[in-house]
Enzyme design. Structure first.
Site, short mmCIF file in Angstrom:
data_model
loop_
_atom_site.label_atom_id
_atom_site.label_comp_id
_atom_site.label_asym_id
_atom_site.label_seq_id
_atom_site.Cartn_x
_atom_site.Cartn_y
_atom_site.Cartn_z
CE LYS A 48 -3.52 2.82 0.78
NZ LYS A 48 -4.40 3.20 -0.34
CB CYS A 132 -3.14 9.61 -3.88
SG CYS A 132 -4.58 9.40 -2.79
O1 RRO Z 1 -5.74 5.62 -0.56
C1 RRO Z 1 -6.40 6.06 -1.53
O2 RRO Z 1 -7.42 6.75 -1.38
C2 RRO Z 1 -5.99 5.82 -2.91
C3 RRO Z 1 -4.70 6.00 -3.37
BR1 RRO Z 1 -3.26 6.39 -2.27
C4 RRO Z 1 -4.42 5.86 -4.75
O3 RRO Z 1 -3.29 6.02 -5.25
N1 RRO Z 1 -5.46 5.57 -5.58
C5 RRO Z 1 -6.71 5.40 -5.12
O4 RRO Z 1 -7.62 5.13 -5.92
N2 RRO Z 1 -6.97 5.52 -3.78
#
Ligand code: RRO
Length: 313
Positions: A48, A132
């Site tokens: 993650k 993100c």
């Molecule tokens: O954690 C998120 O909300 C998230 C991330 Br870091 C990302 O790179 N892509 C996404 O769809 N959600």
């Protein structure tokens, strides 16, 4: 005996026995989840996205699956970069590369994390997340070409491991070219196309409401919905980037045929996100078997026999 069909590949100089592994995001946040990927048929383990400090993320509900794909506004919940760096010690037992996704909330955070993890020799590579869509008040770096260049200038002064970037989807031909000309100025190892399509809105018509709580229901769209956009991005960056850069396809992969299409567009490896969330680690073996069957029926012994060879009509 029929000759074997190989779906092995190489990313950042590391061999993967399968070209299929997890997208950063679903089911890769804690030690149990990462371990499950480690002992599965996935060709690599990807963490993650990590920030400097641990984060709880956005309010729930923040992930909803629909028939055609997912919407999420997780808001970067993660255990902080030190946890994912330490996990590399355990990851070395899996006989597959461990990649760490990094998504600092500022350039300085990214630089700090990358400096700190550079001594961890079992982190095979870093996937720097430029995309993100879900942290309120933080625009996606990948949509700002000058900021992307600035960040890469900073991190390439510090990074010791191979570094790749996770890009947002682009939709306009000049934007592909602008991002490619930034990336071609750096010794990037791989480019992952694409992150979720940012700030979509899924509506529940019965409740007459949004379906996730954060940001008035706006979130990143993944799954079936996004395969054509993902393929377009894989194809464009495969065409525009130096051939030393591996393209990793991500978006709308449910079946072996979806993976086949990503590879035909130029992907050297393929990540699974929404479908991994639905199916768990079994998806890596199932999709691998489906891909192998397709290759056998088409007479392709390995990925290089058809990778990037998409034809015009
Ligand atoms: O954690 C998120 O909300 C998230 C991330 Br870091 C990302 O790179 N892509 C996404 O769809 N959600």
């Amino acid at each position: 005996m029929p000759s074997p069909i190989l779906i092995s590949t190489k990313i950042a100089g590391f061999g993967l026995s399968s070209c299929l592994y997890n997208a950063s995001g679903p089911l890769c946040s804690d030690a149990d989840e990462l371990h499950a990927i480690g002992i599965s048929h996935a060709g690599a383990v990807l963490s993650k996205s990590a920030t400097l400090q641990e984060r709880q993320g956005n309010e729930e509900p923040r992930y909803v699956d629909t028939r055609w794909g997912s919407i999420n506004s997780m808001g970067l919940p993660n255990q902080g970069y030190e946890f994912y760096a330490r996990f590399s010690e355990q990851a070395k037992t899996y006989d597959k590369p461990y990649f760490m996704s990094v998504s600092g909330l500022s350039h300085d955070d990214n630089l700090h994390i990358i400096k700190e993890i550079s001594g961890f020799e079992n982190i095979a590579g870093i996937e720097l997340n430029l995309s993100c869509p879900n942290v309120p008040g933080k625009p996606q770096t990948g949509y700002d070409f000058e900021q992307s260049r600035r960040l890469l200038e900073m991190v390439f002064t510090e990074v010791k491991q191979p570094l790749g970037v996770k890009l947002p989807p682009y939709f306009d031909m000049p934007h592909f070219e602008m991002m490619a000309s930034v990336l071609n100025d750096f010794p990037i190892s791989f480019v992952t196309c694409v992150n979720s399509i940012g700030n979509g809105l899924v509506v529940d018509p019965d409740l007459e409401s949004v379906v996730i709580k954060p940001k008035h229901g706006f979130g990143g769209i993944g799954g079936d919905f996004i395969k054509p956009t993902a393929l377009a991005n894989v194809r464009q960056f495969y065409t525009l980037l130096d051939k030393s850069v591996s393209i990793i396809g991500c978006g709308g992969v449910k079946t072996g045929m979806d993976a086949f299409e990503h590879i035909l567009c130029g992907a050297s490896a393929v990540q699974i996100g929404t479908q991994f969330m639905r199916e768990g680690t079994g998806c890596f073996e199932r999709v691998a078997n489906e891909l192998t069957d397709i290759m056998r029926s088409k007479g392709y012994p390995d990925l290089e026999s058809f990778r990037g060879k998409l034809k015009d009509i």
